[in-house]
Design a protein around this motif. Structure first.
Motif, PDB file in Angstrom:
ATOM      1  N   CYS A   3       0.829  -1.199   0.000  1.00 17.54           N
ATOM      2  CA  CYS A   3       0.000   0.000   0.000  1.00 17.54           C
ATOM      3  C   CYS A   3       0.862   1.247   0.000  1.00 17.54           C
ATOM      4  CB  CYS A   3      -0.900   0.001   1.239  1.00 17.54           C
ATOM      5  SG  CYS A   3      -2.113  -1.300   1.177  1.00 17.54           S
ATOM      6  N   LEU A   4       1.905   1.184   0.773  1.00 16.08           N
ATOM      7  CA  LEU A   4       2.805   2.335   0.820  1.00 16.08           C
ATOM      8  C   LEU A   4       3.463   2.543  -0.542  1.00 16.08           C
ATOM      9  CD1 LEU A   4       4.448   1.972   4.320  1.00 16.08           C
ATOM     10  CD2 LEU A   4       2.748   3.648   3.565  1.00 16.08           C
ATOM     11  N   ASP A   5       3.833   1.457  -1.144  1.00 19.70           N
ATOM     12  CA  ASP A   5       4.444   1.574  -2.468  1.00 19.70           C
ATOM     13  C   ASP A   5       3.488   2.225  -3.445  1.00 19.70           C
ATOM     14  OD1 ASP A   5       6.680   0.414  -1.527  1.00 19.70           O
ATOM     15  OD2 ASP A   5       6.363  -1.562  -2.446  1.00 19.70           O
ATOM     16  N   ALA A   6       2.285   1.823  -3.354  1.00 19.31           N
ATOM     17  CA  ALA A   6       1.296   2.407  -4.255  1.00 19.31           C
ATOM     18  C   ALA A   6       1.172   3.907  -4.014  1.00 19.31           C
ATOM     19  CB  ALA A   6      -0.053   1.728  -4.061  1.00 19.31           C
ATOM     20  N   LEU A   7       1.211   4.268  -2.749  1.00 15.75           N
ATOM     21  CA  LEU A   7       1.154   5.704  -2.440  1.00 15.75           C
ATOM     22  C   LEU A   7       2.378   6.412  -2.997  1.00 15.75           C
ATOM     23  CD1 LEU A   7      -0.184   5.793   1.221  1.00 15.75           C
ATOM     24  CD2 LEU A   7      -1.310   6.565  -0.857  1.00 15.75           C
ATOM     25  N   ALA A   8       3.516   5.756  -2.827  1.00 15.84           N
ATOM     26  CA  ALA A   8       4.750   6.355  -3.352  1.00 15.84           C
ATOM     27  C   ALA A   8       4.640   6.509  -4.864  1.00 15.84           C
ATOM     28  CB  ALA A   8       5.944   5.490  -2.982  1.00 15.84           C
ATOM     29  N   ALA A   9       4.104   5.491  -5.497  1.00 15.22           N
ATOM     30  CA  ALA A   9       3.958   5.572  -6.955  1.00 15.22           C
ATOM     31  C   ALA A   9       3.093   6.763  -7.327  1.00 15.22           C
ATOM     32  CB  ALA A   9       3.348   4.283  -7.477  1.00 15.22           C
ATOM     33  N   LEU A  10       2.107   6.994  -6.521  1.00 13.88           N
ATOM     34  CA  LEU A  10       1.244   8.149  -6.759  1.00 13.88           C
ATOM     35  C   LEU A  10       2.049   9.443  -6.658  1.00 13.88           C
ATOM     36  CD1 LEU A  10      -1.740   8.245  -7.350  1.00 13.88           C
ATOM     37  CD2 LEU A  10      -2.148   8.680  -4.926  1.00 13.88           C
ATOM     38  N   ARG A  11       2.855   9.499  -5.643  1.00  9.56           N
ATOM     39  CA  ARG A  11       3.675  10.711  -5.469  1.00  9.56           C
ATOM     40  C   ARG A  11       4.670  10.855  -6.612  1.00  9.56           C
ATOM     41  NH1 ARG A  11       3.846   8.572  -0.335  1.00  9.56           N
ATOM     42  NH2 ARG A  11       6.010   7.948  -0.531  1.00  9.56           N
ATOM     43  N   HIS A  12       5.205   9.718  -6.995  1.00  6.03           N
ATOM     44  CA  HIS A  12       6.178   9.778  -8.098  1.00  6.03           C
ATOM     45  C   HIS A  12       5.526  10.299  -9.367  1.00  6.03           C
ATOM     46  CE1 HIS A  12       8.698   6.391  -6.053  1.00  6.03           C
ATOM     47  NE2 HIS A  12       8.716   7.530  -5.396  1.00  6.03           N
ATOM     48  N   ALA A  13       4.326   9.808  -9.591  1.00  5.33           N
ATOM     49  CA  ALA A  13       3.631  10.270 -10.795  1.00  5.33           C
ATOM     50  C   ALA A  13       3.417  11.770 -10.727  1.00  5.33           C
ATOM     51  CB  ALA A  13       2.307   9.539 -10.938  1.00  5.33           C
ATOM     52  N   LYS A  14       3.059  12.227  -9.557  1.00  9.53           N
ATOM     53  CA  LYS A  14       2.849  13.674  -9.431  1.00  9.53           C
ATOM     54  C   LYS A  14       4.137  14.436  -9.632  1.00  9.53           C
ATOM     55  CE  LYS A  14      -1.035  13.760  -6.342  1.00  9.53           C
ATOM     56  NZ  LYS A  14      -1.352  13.868  -4.921  1.00  9.53           N
ATOM     57  N   TRP A  15       5.173  13.918  -8.989  1.00  4.25           N
ATOM     58  CA  TRP A  15       6.470  14.583  -9.144  1.00  4.25           C
ATOM     59  C   TRP A  15       6.857  14.634 -10.619  1.00  4.25           C
ATOM     60  CZ3 TRP A  15      10.787  12.605 -11.453  1.00  4.25           C
ATOM     61  CH2 TRP A  15      11.949  13.376 -11.338  1.00  4.25           C
ATOM     62  N   PHE A  16       6.618  13.515 -11.242  1.00  5.85           N
ATOM     63  CA  PHE A  16       7.021  13.415 -12.633  1.00  5.85           C
ATOM     64  C   PHE A  16       6.312  14.457 -13.478  1.00  5.85           C
ATOM     65  CE2 PHE A  16       7.326  11.739 -16.853  1.00  5.85           C
ATOM     66  CZ  PHE A  16       8.548  11.093 -16.872  1.00  5.85           C
ATOM     67  N   GLN A  17       5.032  14.531 -13.219  1.00  9.84           N
ATOM     68  CA  GLN A  17       4.291  15.494 -14.027  1.00  9.84           C
ATOM     69  C   GLN A  17       4.709  16.924 -13.721  1.00  9.84           C
ATOM     70  OE1 GLN A  17       0.697  13.751 -12.961  1.00  9.84           O
ATOM     71  NE2 GLN A  17       0.883  12.243 -14.612  1.00  9.84           N
ATOM     72  N   ALA A  18       5.083  17.120 -12.500  1.00  8.49           N
ATOM     73  CA  ALA A  18       5.474  18.479 -12.132  1.00  8.49           C
ATOM     74  C   ALA A  18       6.863  18.820 -12.647  1.00  8.49           C
ATOM     75  CB  ALA A  18       5.428  18.639 -10.612  1.00  8.49           C
ATOM     76  N   ARG A  19       7.753  17.867 -12.605  1.00  7.34           N
ATOM     77  CA  ARG A  19       9.137  18.199 -12.902  1.00  7.34           C
ATOM     78  C   ARG A  19       9.614  17.717 -14.273  1.00  7.34           C
ATOM     79  NH1 ARG A  19      12.197  19.708  -8.554  1.00  7.34           N
ATOM     80  NH2 ARG A  19      13.676  20.197 -10.209  1.00  7.34           N
TER      81      ARG A  19
END
Lengths: 935, 384
Positions: free
Chosen positions: A738-754
Motif C-alpha cells: 500500500c505504501l508503495d502504491a502511495l509512493a507511486a502516486l507521489r512519483h507520478a505527481k512529481w514526474f508530471q510536475a518536474r
C-alpha cells in the motif's frame, strides 16, 4: 665633332638637337621603356646617374627632347668617366671621336643594350665608391633616383632619355638602325676609343670600357662577314668561319644564318633583361656571373676567341670591347695576341663584372690587378659578405675542398672566388635576408616582371575580396532569411502548442479522454504537428535518439488498446465505487464500523479531489478515486509494455474484504461499460491488488492496487501514535504494498510536475527505460531512481538540451560517478526522510552501471551512439548541406503548417497527449543548429 | 512560400553573422550542480586520502638542493644571455630579442628527479639550425669562461627545439623561437620547425597566464600530482603539461563559490571531469586562455588519444571511489589498475575498452552539394 663643342661649351642644346635629328624615331618608344626601368634597380640608378651627369653637363637639358636626351645620355656617360679623369673636355673629345664614327653607323644600337647593362654594373660598385666622377654628377644621381617620377622636367627628361635609350637599343634598335650597315665602322671606332680610355686609366675607364663592350655586341650583330680579307671567311652573325668563299656564301644564304641575322636584329631584346651578362664575342647572354664565368672558361668561348685571334687584327679590335670577361680570359690565356685592346678591356672587365673578373684571379697585367683590387675593395666596402656559415664545403675523398654549396640559395660553385662573389651577391643576400636575418638591408630592385607580378597579385586580391564580399552578403541574406523561417516556425509551433494545451490541459491523469469504442486514440487535433515528425533532428546524436525513440514508442494500436482497457477499468471502478457507496449508504453504521473502526469520516484526501476529477461529491465513499500511476501516468509506455498500474484510493485502510468486494463487483460493471469486451479479473491479495486483463490477441493487464493515504499518515505520525497500528483491522492488506502504491502516486505527481516540462527529459527517460530493459547490466537500476536521476541531470544543465545532448549528459553524469560510492546520491524528493532513490543498488551493480555508462559515453562521443541505443546507424540526411538550411529544407519546413494533416498523420497518431506535452521542446532546435553549424 | 521573402529580422532573437559559432557543451560536472544533488548522507571522511595526496606531493617536490642547483644554472645562463642582448660583441650568428623563463621551473611545479628548467630565447633573426648551434656554443663558452672549474661538467646539446645546457645537477633547456614577424619566413629545410617555434612562444604566454591566474598553491600541488599521474599511467600520456595546468586550475577554481576546492575534492574532480568527457569530442572542454579563437585545448590530442585519456580516467575514478587511492597515487601497487581488472572490497572493477574506431573510408558523397555535411563533420579535432 660637334661633340667636342658640346662638352666644352656645355651647351647641350644645339648638340642635342643634332643628336635628335639622328634619332627621332627611337625616342618615343623609349619613353615607355623608361618607366619600367625606373623601378630603381641598380642599373637604373646607374643610368640615371649618367643621365644626371648629362643633365648637369648640359645646362639646356630641359629643352631637349627625349631623343636628344638619350643621345646625351651616352655622351654623358662618357663624360662622367672623363670628368673623373679630370679633364672633361679632353675626354669628350676622345669619346667624340669614337662616337662620331658610331653616329655615322647606326649600328651602335645593339651595343647600347650592352652598354647599359654594363654601366649598371659599374655603377653599383665602382661608381658610387669612386663616386669621384664629377661631384656634380654624384649628387644629381641620388636625387634622381629618389625623385625620379616627380623630378623636375629637365632632369626627368634627361633621365628618361637615357633609360629609354638603352631600352630602345635593345628593342627598337633594329627598327632604327637595325638594318643600317655601318656596324663595322662602328666597331673600329669603338676599338679606338677603347684604347683612348685605356690611356686614361682612372676608374673612369671602366665606364668607357663598358661602352666599348656595349659597342662590341653591335659588331657581333653586324654581319662582318664580307670584311674578312684573310682567307678566313668569318660570319660575324653566326660566329663561325667558313672554309672558303663558296661555303661562306652558302652559309649566308642558309636559313640558319638568316635566322640568326634576324634574331640578331631583334636580338638586343633578349640580352637586355637587366642582370644578364653578355659575352659579346660569342653573342651569348648569361644570366649571372657564374654562368658567365663558366662560359668564358668554356671550350666554345675559347674556340671563338681563338678564331678571332686567328682572324687577325680587324676582329681582335672588336673583341676586347665585347666583354670584360672575354678580354680577361684572353689576357690570362693569350694576352699578347689581343694586344692593347685586350689590356684595356681587361681593366674595364675587372670592374664591370667583379663577377667575371673575379673568377680569373690571375692577370698578368699588374695594373689590371691593382685596378681590380681597387674595384673589389670598393665593392666590398659596400657589401659585407654574409652567411659564411651557410656555405658548405664539399670535399672529395682526400678531404680537398672541391666545391661549395650554399644552403641558403641551393647553389654550388667550384671556385672559392665564386663563393666570395656569391656571398656578396644580391641573390644570396636576399636569401639571407629571407632566411636568416630579416633586417639585412638589400637594395631593392624590382624588375619589370616582379612589378607585373605584384600588380597581378594585387588585382587578384582585389578580385578575391570582391568575391568574398559578395559571398558574405549572400550569406547574410541567406541567414536572415533562414532566421526568419526559423522564427516563424517556432512561433507556429508555440501557437500550436498553446492551443493544444488549452484544449487538453495538462493535468495529471484526469478523466481519460473518452473515445468512441473501436476508434483508437483520435488524433488530438487536426493540424497539430506531432512533435516527432515536426522536429528537425539536427545533430547525428539527435537523429539517432529520435529515431530510436520513434522505434520504442508504442504503436498506436497498442496505445489504443491500453487506453481502452484503462479507461474501461476506470469507469468500471467508478461504478463499483458508486455501487459500494450505494450499498453502504443505508447500512452505513453497519459497514463503516467494520471497515474503518475509528476514523469514520476520513477527511477527503486533497489529492483525490484534485486528481480524481471523476469523483463527484456524494456520500463518503469507500473508494475515493482511481489514479493512474507508473509508466501510464508518466507517459513512459514503450512498445510491448502490457502492464499498467492504477491505484484506487480508499477512504480507509484497504482490507481484504474490500478487495473482495471490489473484485466481485468489477466484472459486472465492466460488462456494463464495455459489453463487447471480455475481461479477466484476478485478485492478488499479497500485492494488495487485483489484475484486470483483457482477453484478446493483445494481453494487457491493469494492476489495480488498493491503498489509502491513511497508511502513510499513520506511518508519519508513528512516533506518537503506535496505538493506531494496533487498531488495524485484521485483514488489512499488505502495508508495504500500500505504501508503495502511495509512493507511486507521489512519483507520478512529481514526474508530471518536474520531468514533463523539462525538455528532452521524457524522451531520454524512455530511451533509458528501453536500455534498462535491453541491457542486463542496467536492469537493476530501478525506474524511479533512473527518472529522478535523468531529471536532475538534465535540469541541472541550466539550458535547453536537445535529446542527443540530454542523453549524453545523463551518461556523463553516470560516468563521472553519480552512482558510485562517495557521491551525494539521489535524494528522493518524495520521501520525508533523506533516502537515496538508488539505494537498492549493490556496490557491484553501481560499479557495473557506471562502467557501462562510461563506455557508452565514449561511444556517443565517437559517433557510435547507435551502439548504445542498439540500432543501426543512420546515414546523414541527404539534402542537408553545410549545416545551412537549404531551400529544400526550408520549404519542407515552412509548408509544415499547411500540410501536416497529410504529412504528419501517421506519426501524429502515435502521440499520446501526455507525451506530446512533455516533449514539446521545440526551441532546442535553434540551439542545436548552432552546434551543428559550428562543427 | 520560400525564397524571395526576405523579411527584415523581426524582434526575435537576433543573432549576428557570428551565430554560427559552435557552442559545445560542458559535460556534467557535479561540483557545478551540487545544488541539484543534495547529499543523501554525509560525505565520507577523506582525511586519509587527503593525507596521502599531501604526502605524495611532498615526495614529488624537488629537494632544496635540486632547487638550488637549477636556480644557479638558470641564473647564470640568463646572465650570459642578457649580456648577449646588451653587447653581442662579435657574435653575429643571431640576435637575441628576449629571454624568458617558462615551464615548470617558472611556474613552481617542478618535480624531483627531473631537474630541468626551461628558458625561451626569442631571436630577432631567423632561427636557423646553425644559428641555434652557434648560440649554444657561445653561451656554453661564456659559461665556461665565467666558471673555469665547471668546464668539464658543462655540456651543450643542440636539439630540434634549441639546445640543452646541463651540469652535473641540473639541466636548462633553452628553447629557441623567433619574433612573430619571422614566423612566416621560415623554411623547414633551414630553420627549426615552425610548430616548435610557435609552441615556444606559447610557452611564454602560458607562464604569463599561470603567473596571473594560477598561483594558488593548491593548484601547484595538484599539477604536480597530475603530472605524476601522467607519468605513471600510460593512458594519460597524451595530456600535455599545459592541459594539466589548465585542468588543475579548472578543477580547483571553477566552482560556484570561486573558492579553491580542497585538494582531495579537486583531485577527484579532475578524474570526474575527464571521465565525464571533458576532453572528448563534442565537449566544450577548456578553451585555451592563451590562444585566440576559443581553441579547446584537448583538440590537440587525436581522437584516439582523447578516448584513451577518458577511458583511463574513467577506470581510475571507479578505482578511486572504491578506495583505491593508494594505488592511484602510486603509494602502493602499480599502474595495472588502469588496464586490468581489480577487486576492491568485493567489488570487481574492470577496465574499459576503447570506443574510438577509425572511421571507414567514406564513400564519395552522392549529393552534389559541398560535402561539409553538418552531421558528417569529422569529430572536431584540430592539430595545434
Amino acid at each position: 665633332m660637334y661633340w667636342s663643342g658640346l662638352s666644352a661649351a656645355a651647351n647641350a642644346a644645339a648638340a642635342y638637337q643634332t643628336g635628335q635629328t639622328g634619332y627621332p624615331v627611337g625616342h618615343t618608344p623609349t619613353g615607355t621603356y623608361t618607366t619600367q626601368r625606373a623601378a630603381g634597380s641598380t642599373y637604373d640608378t646607374g643610368y640615371q646617374t649618367a643621365a644626371a651627369a648629362a643633365a648637369t653637363h648640359s645646362t639646356a637639358a630641359g629643352t631637349y627632347p627625349s631623343a636628344a636626351a638619350s643621345a646625351t645620355y651616352d655622351y654623358g656617360y662618357g663624360r662622367t668617366t672623363q670628368t673623373a679623369a679630370a679633364a672633361a673636355a679632353a675626354a669628350y673629345d676622345s669619346s667624340k671621336t669614337y662616337y662620331a664614327q658610331p653616329s655615322t653607323a647606326t649600328a651602335y644600337t645593339g651595343a647600347d643594350t650592352h652598354y647599359h647593362n654594363k654601366t649598371a654594373y659599374t655603377n653599383a660598385g665602382a661608381y658610387t665608391t669612386t663616386s669621384r666622377q664629377t661631384t656634380p654628377v654624384v649628387t644629381p644621381k641620388t636625387s634622381y633616383t629618389s625623385t625620379y617620377p616627380g623630378a623636375a622636367a629637365a632632369a626627368a627628361t634627361a633621365t628618361y632619355n637615357t633609360s629609354p635609350y638603352a631600352v630602345q637599343t635593345t628593342t627598337a634598335n633594329k627598327g632604327w638602325f637595325g638594318t643600317t650597315t655601318a656596324l663595322p665602322v662602328y666597331m673600329q671606332q669603338t676599338s679606338q676609343p677603347a684604347t683612348a680610355v685605356a690611356a686614361v686609366k682612372t676608374p673612369g675607364n671602366t665606364w668607357q670600357t663598358f661602352k666599348k663592350q656595349g659597342t662590341v655586341p653591335n659588331k657581333t650583330q653586324k654581319p662582318k662577314a664580307p670584311p674578312k680579307p684573310q682567307q678566313l671567311h668569318y660570319c660575324d652573325v653566326c660566329k663561325i668561319s667558313c672554309a672558303g668563299p663558296q661555303t661562306y656564301r652558302e652559309h649566308l644564304e642558309g636559313q640558319k644564318h638568316k635566322k640568326k641575322e634576324a634574331a640578331a636584329k631583334a636580338g638586343p631584346t633578349p640580352s637586355r633583361h637587366g642582370a644578364s651578362l653578355r659575352c659579346e664575342l660569342c653573342d651569348v647572354t648569361c644570366t649571372g656571373a657564374d654562368a658567365y664565368a663558366a662560359h668564358i672558361r668554356g671550350a666554345k668561348h675559347q674556340k671563338v676567341v681563338k678564331l678571332h685571334q686567328k682572324l687577325g687584327k680587324p676582329i681582335p679590335s672588336t673583341d676586347p670591347v665585347v666583354v670584360g670577361g672575354t678580354t680577361k680570359t684572353s689576357t690570362t690565356t693569350a694576352g699578347t695576341a689581343v694586344g692593347a685592346k685586350t689590356t684595356t678591356s681587361g681593366t674595364t672587365a675587372a670592374p664591370t663584372g667583379t663577377l667575371a673578373a673575379t673568377t680569373t684571379t690571375t692577370t698578368s697585367d699588374g695594373k689590371k690587378d691593382d685596378l681590380k683590387e681597387d674595384l673589389l675593395d670598393l665593392k666590398e666596402k659596400d657589401v659585407e659578405p654574409v652567411g659564411q656559415e651557410y656555405i658548405e664545403e664539399i670535399k672529395n675523398e682526400e678531404g680537398k675542398v672541391i666545391s661549395f654549396n650554399c644552403k641558403l640559395c641551393e647553389c654550388r660553385f667550384n671556385d672559392p672566388n665564386a663563393k666570395e662573389m656569391h656571398m656578396k651577391g644580391r641573390r644570396h643576400r636576399l636569401q639571407y635576408k629571407k632566411k636568416v636575418n630579416p633586417e639585412l638591408v638589400v637594395e631593392v630592385k624590382p624588375s619589370l616582371r616582379q612589378r607585373k607580378l605584384q600588380e597581378e597579385k594585387l588585382r587578384r586580391q582585389q578580385l578575391r575580396e570582391e568575391m568574398w564580399r559578395r559571398r558574405e552578403e549572400e550569406r547574410l541574406l541567406e541567414e536572415e532569411e533562414r532566421w526568419y523561417w526559423e522564427e516563424r516556425r517556432r512561433y507556429e509551433e508555440e501557437c500550436e502548442y498553446l492551443d493544444w494545451c488549452r484544449r487538453y490541459p495538462r493535468g495529471p491523469p484526469g478523466p481519460p479522454p473518452m473515445m468512441p469504442p473501436g476508434m483508437p486514440r483520435p488524433p488530438f487535433m487536426p493540424g497539430m504537428p506531432p512533435m516527432m515528425p515536426m522536429r528537425r533532428p539536427d545533430s547525428s546524436d539527435d537523429r539517432h535518439v529520435l529515431a530510436k525513440h520513434a522505434e520504442i514508442y508504442p504503436k498506436e494500436e497498442e496505445l489504443g488498446a491500453i487506453q481502452k482497457i484503462v479507461s474501461n477499468t476506470e469507469k468500471a471502478l467508478k461504478m463499483v465505487s458508486d455501487y459500494l457507496a450505494e450499498v453502504d449508504a443505508p447500512k452505513e453504521q453497519h459497514i463503516k464500523p467494520k471497515a474503518k473502526k475509528e476514523k469514520e469520516e476520513v477527511p477527503k484526501d486533497d489529492d483525490d479531489k484534485k486528481d480524481g476529477d471523476k469523483k463527484e461529491d456524494g456520500p463518503p465513499r469507500m473508494l475515493k478515486g482511481v489514479m493512474r500511476v507508473g509508466i501510464l501516468a508518466k507517459g513512459l509506455l514503450l512498445r510491448g509494455d502490457a502492464s499498467v498500474q492504477l491505484v484506487v484510493l480508499c477512504g480507509d485502510k484497504p482490507t481484504r474484504t474490500l478487495l473482495d468486494r471490489v473484485a466481485d463487483n468489477l466484472p459486472k460493471q465492466l460488462a456494463v461499460v464495455a459489453p463487447e469486451d471480455k475481461y479477466d479479473i484476478q485478485r492478488v491479495v499479497e500485492e494488495a491488488a487485483l489484475v484486470v486483463q483483457n482477453i484478446g490477441e493483445q494481453r494487457i493487464s491493469v494492476n489495480v492496487t488498493l491503498t489509502s493515504p491513511i497508511m502513510r499518515e499513520q506511518l508519519l505520525h508513528d512516533g506518537d501514535s503506535q496505538v493506531t497500528a494496533v487498531k488495524d483491522p485484521p485483514d488489512v492488506l499488505d502495508k508495504q504494498k500500500c505504501l508503495d502504491a502511495l509512493a507511486a502516486l507521489r512519483h507520478a505527481k512529481w514526474f508530471q510536475a518536474r520531468a514533463n516540462g523539462l525538455q528532452s527529459c521524457v524522451m531520454v527517460i524512455r530511451i533509458l527505460r528501453d536500455l534498462c530493459q535491453r541491457v542486463p547490466t542496467w536492469g537493476p537500476l530501478n525506474s524511479w531512481a533512473m527518472e529522478l536521476m535523468c531529471e536532475k541531470v538534465i535540469a541541472s544543465a541550466g539550458q535547453h538540451l536537445s535529446p542527443g545532448d540530454a542523453l549524453r549528459r545523463v551518461f556523463e553524469a553516470l560516468a563521472s560517478g553519480l552512482l558510485l560510492p562517495g557521491s551525494p546520491g539521489l535524494l528522493d524528493p518524495c520521501e520525508k526522510d533523506p533516502i537515496d532513490a538508488a539505494s537498492p543498488l549493490s556496490a557491484q551493480e553501481r560499479e557495473d552501471i557506471t562502467a557501462s555508462a562510461q563506455h557508452a559515453l565514449r561511444l556517443i562521443a565517437f559517433r557510435q551512439i547507435h551502439k548504445v541505443l542498439g540500432m543501426d546507424p543512420i546515414p546523414p540526411p541527404k539534402f542537408q548541406r553545410g549545416g545551412r538550411f537549404t531551400r529544400k529544407r526550408r520549404r519542407d519546413n515552412s509548408t509544415g503548417e499547411g500540410n501536416d494533416s497529410e504529412g504528419g498523420d501517421g506519426k501524429k497518431d502515435k502521440k499520446e497527449d501526455e507525451d506530446s506535452k512533455m516533449d514539446m521542446d521545440k526551441d532546442t532546435n535553434s540551439s542545436k543548429h548552432l552546434m551543428v553549424e559550428g562543427h | 512560400m520560400r525564397g524571395g521573402m526576405i523579411r527584415p529580422m523581426g524582434p526575435g532573437p537576433h543573432f549576428g553573422p557570428k551565430m554560427k559559432q559552435f557552442v559545445p557543451r560542458l559535460p556534467f560536472d557535479m561540483v557545478l550542480c551540487e545544488s541539484a544533488f543534495p547529499r543523501v548522507k554525509a560525505a565520507p571522511d577523506e582525511s586519509a586520502f587527503t593525507q596521502a595526496l599531501l604526502k605524495r606531493n611532498a615526495d614529488l617536490s624537488p629537494t632544496p638542493a635540486e632547487q638550488a642547483a637549477v636556480l644557479n644554472l638558470v641564473t647564470k645562463i640568463q646572465a650570459v644571455m642578457d649580456n648577449l642582448i646588451v653587447d653581442p660583441g662579435n657574435f653575429d650568428a643571431c640576435q637575441i630579442e628576449e629571454v624568458r623563463q617558462v615551464g615548470s621551473y617558472k611556474k613552481g611545479t617542478m618535480m624531483t628527479g627531473h631537474n630541468v628548467a626551461d628558458i625561451v630565447v626569442i631571436l630577432k633573426t631567423l632561427p636557423t639550425k646553425e644559428a641555434v648551434e652557434a648560440l649554444g656554443k657561445k653561451v656554453c663558452d661564456d659559461l665556461r669562461a665565467q666558471e673555469p672549474q665547471e668546464v668539464l661538467v658543462l655540456t651543450m646539446l643542440p636539439n630540434d627545439r634549441g639546445f640543452e645546457i646541463s651540469n652535473s645537477e641540473a639541466t636548462v633547456r633553452v628553447l629557441v623561437t623567433t619574433i612573430h614577424q619571422n614566423l612566416r619566413k621560415l623554411d623547414p629545410e633551414l630553420h627549426l620547425d615552425q610548430k616548435i617555434l610557435q609552441s615556444h612562444l606559447a610557452a611564454i604566454r602560458h607562464s604569463r597566464w599561470f603567473e596571473e591566474n594560477a598561483h594558488h598553491s593548491t593548484i601547484k600541488v595538484l599539477i604536480r600530482l597530475l603530472r605524476d599521474l601522467r607519468g605513471r599511467f600510460e593512458g594519460f600520456e597524451p595530456l600535455s603539461p599545459w592541459m594539466l595546468d589548465l585542468l588543475a586550475h579548472y578543477a580547483i577554481l571553477n566552482n560556484p563559490s570561486r573558492q579553491a576546492l580542497p585538494i582531495n575534492s579537486a583531485f577527484r574532480r579532475c578524474l570526474q571531469l575527464l571521465a565525464a568527457g571533458l576532453f572528448l569530442p563534442g565537449s566544450a572542454g577548456i578553451s585555451d586562455p592563451c590562444e585566440g579563437g576559443n581553441i579547446r585545448v584537448h583538440t590537440a590530442m587525436t581522437l584516439e588519444q582523447q578516448d584513451l585519456v577518458c577511458l583511463t580516467a574513467q577506470t581510475l575514478l571507479r578505482v578511486l571511489s572504491h578506495g583505491g587511492y593508494k594505488q592511484i597515487l602510486g603509494l602502493e601497487g602499480n599502474s595495472s589498475i588502469a588496464s586490468e581488472m581489480s577487486v576492491w572490497d568485493g567489488v570487481v572493477v574492470s577496465a574499459l575498452e576503447k570506443a574510438y574506431e577509425k572511421p571507414p573510408e567514406r564513400p564519395p558523397q552522392d549529393d552534389d552539394t559541398d560535402n561539409m555535411d553538418a552531421d558528417d563533420d569529422p569529430m572536431e579535432t584540430t592539430d595545434n
